[in-house]
Design a protein around this motif. Structure first.
Motif, mmCIF file in Angstrom:
data_model
loop_
_atom_site.group_PDB
_atom_site.id
_atom_site.type_symbol
_atom_site.label_atom_id
_atom_site.label_comp_id
_atom_site.label_asym_id
_atom_site.label_seq_id
_atom_site.Cartn_x
_atom_site.Cartn_y
_atom_site.Cartn_z
ATOM 1 N N HIS A 63 76.389 -29.498 69.673
ATOM 2 C CA HIS A 63 76.980 -30.742 70.144
ATOM 3 C C HIS A 63 78.443 -30.494 70.497
ATOM 4 N N ASN A 64 78.889 -31.192 71.527
ATOM 5 C CA ASN A 64 80.286 -31.090 71.930
ATOM 6 C C ASN A 64 80.825 -32.501 72.141
ATOM 7 N N GLU A 65 82.061 -32.584 72.595
ATOM 8 C CA GLU A 65 82.730 -33.870 72.753
ATOM 9 C C GLU A 65 81.974 -34.803 73.706
ATOM 10 N N VAL A 66 81.485 -34.277 74.806
ATOM 11 C CA VAL A 66 80.768 -35.109 75.779
ATOM 12 C C VAL A 66 79.435 -35.573 75.198
ATOM 13 N N VAL A 67 78.710 -34.683 74.562
ATOM 14 C CA VAL A 67 77.412 -35.049 73.976
ATOM 15 C C VAL A 67 77.606 -36.132 72.916
ATOM 16 N N GLU A 68 78.567 -35.949 72.041
ATOM 17 C CA GLU A 68 78.828 -36.956 71.004
ATOM 18 C C GLU A 68 79.225 -38.285 71.635
ATOM 19 N N GLY A 69 80.044 -38.232 72.692
ATOM 20 C CA GLY A 69 80.439 -39.445 73.393
ATOM 21 C C GLY A 69 79.260 -40.160 74.018
ATOM 22 N N LEU A 70 78.316 -39.399 74.578
ATOM 23 C CA LEU A 70 77.128 -40.009 75.176
ATOM 24 C C LEU A 70 76.245 -40.679 74.126
ATOM 25 N N TYR A 71 76.090 -40.047 72.959
ATOM 26 C CA TYR A 71 75.338 -40.699 71.883
ATOM 27 C C TYR A 71 75.995 -42.036 71.533
ATOM 28 N N ASP A 72 77.329 -42.044 71.425
ATOM 29 C CA ASP A 72 78.060 -43.275 71.110
ATOM 30 C C ASP A 72 77.859 -44.323 72.199
ATOM 31 N N GLU A 73 77.908 -43.886 73.469
ATOM 32 C CA GLU A 73 77.729 -44.816 74.574
ATOM 33 C C GLU A 73 76.328 -45.438 74.538
ATOM 34 N N LEU A 74 75.310 -44.627 74.291
ATOM 35 C CA LEU A 74 73.943 -45.151 74.233
ATOM 36 C C LEU A 74 73.778 -46.126 73.071
ATOM 37 N N ASP A 75 74.479 -45.868 71.965
ATOM 38 C CA ASP A 75 74.404 -46.773 70.809
ATOM 39 C C ASP A 75 75.006 -48.138 71.114
ATOM 40 N N ARG A 76 76.049 -48.175 71.944
ATOM 41 C CA ARG A 76 76.713 -49.453 72.218
ATOM 42 C C ARG A 76 76.204 -50.146 73.480
ATOM 43 N N ALA A 77 75.389 -49.462 74.257
ATOM 44 C CA ALA A 77 74.934 -49.998 75.545
ATOM 45 C C ALA A 77 73.961 -51.161 75.380
ATOM 46 N N GLU A 78 74.026 -52.073 76.340
ATOM 47 C CA GLU A 78 72.985 -53.083 76.478
ATOM 48 C C GLU A 78 71.854 -52.404 77.242
ATOM 49 N N ILE A 79 70.654 -52.425 76.693
ATOM 50 C CA ILE A 79 69.510 -51.746 77.311
ATOM 51 C C ILE A 79 68.658 -52.790 78.040
ATOM 52 N N ARG A 80 68.353 -52.478 79.312
ATOM 53 C CA ARG A 80 67.538 -53.386 80.125
ATOM 54 C C ARG A 80 66.395 -52.620 80.777
ATOM 55 N N GLU A 81 65.383 -53.370 81.145
ATOM 56 C CA GLU A 81 64.296 -52.802 81.928
ATOM 57 C C GLU A 81 64.837 -52.482 83.319
ATOM 58 N N GLU A 82 64.244 -51.508 83.982
ATOM 59 C CA GLU A 82 64.685 -51.086 85.310
ATOM 60 C C GLU A 82 64.771 -52.266 86.286
ATOM 61 N N LYS A 83 63.798 -53.129 86.269
ATOM 62 C CA LYS A 83 63.764 -54.256 87.203
ATOM 63 C C LYS A 83 64.884 -55.257 86.957
ATOM 64 N N ASP A 84 65.478 -55.223 85.776
ATOM 65 C CA ASP A 84 66.538 -56.162 85.420
ATOM 66 C C ASP A 84 67.941 -55.573 85.537
ATOM 67 N N MET A 85 68.041 -54.364 86.088
ATOM 68 C CA MET A 85 69.347 -53.714 86.208
ATOM 69 C C MET A 85 70.119 -54.271 87.407
ATOM 70 N N PRO A 86 71.386 -54.632 87.196
ATOM 71 C CA PRO A 86 72.217 -55.081 88.323
ATOM 72 C C PRO A 86 72.456 -53.930 89.301
ATOM 73 N N GLY A 87 72.619 -54.251 90.563
ATOM 74 C CA GLY A 87 72.818 -53.225 91.588
ATOM 75 C C GLY A 87 74.181 -52.570 91.563
ATOM 76 N N ASP A 88 75.144 -53.170 90.858
ATOM 77 C CA ASP A 88 76.499 -52.616 90.848
ATOM 78 C C ASP A 88 76.833 -51.868 89.560
ATOM 79 N N VAL A 89 75.797 -51.390 88.863
ATOM 80 C CA VAL A 89 75.961 -50.629 87.619
ATOM 81 C C VAL A 89 75.541 -49.180 87.865
ATOM 82 N N VAL A 90 76.323 -48.232 87.351
ATOM 83 C CA VAL A 90 76.016 -46.809 87.535
ATOM 84 C C VAL A 90 74.860 -46.404 86.633
#
Length: 123
Positions: free
Chosen positions: A27-54
């Protein structure tokens, strides 16, 4: 790090990203950061994703706020990086962009410093 903007990640992207992260032995800084990001993210179904989100495979136009340089890159998994027009999810910029909405800014740690990006648009 300053307060983080809310992020939205599709359930499909989350599964792909977890599979990738779980396959990386060190694990490195980016990997740990991504785990943190996934933990805090709002998770949606693909069909419910806004078009202006990366999301994975989104074309993002963003600005490095320190340099003022504007980039137009596609966010991809490392195995799908095919050229200079792509940014890997496992780079600080790629990890920082995941889930941002157009107009958001984020400060991402990089080797004791910070990378500050503003998402201009998802195209």
């Amino acid at each position: 790090m300053t307060s983080l903007p809310p992020i939205i990640v599709s359930r499909e992207d989350r599964e792909q990203i977890y599979n990738l992260l779980d396959s990386i032995p060190a694990h490195n800084e980016v990997v740990e950061g991504l785990y943190d990001e996934l933990d805090r993210a709002e998770i949606r179904e693909e069909k419910d994703m806004p078009g202006d989100v990366v999301r994975l495979n989104s074309n993002a136009r963003f600005t490095n706020e320190a340099s003022g340089k504007v980039y137009h890159l596609k966010l991809v998994l490392p195995a799908n990086k095919t050229g200079d027009h792509c940014v890997s999810l496992l780079t600080p910029a790629g990890a920082a962009l995941l889930g941002l909405k157009a107009g958001d800014s984020i400060e991402w740690p990089v080797a004791g410093k910070s990378l500050r990006l503003r998402l201009n648009a998802v195209e």
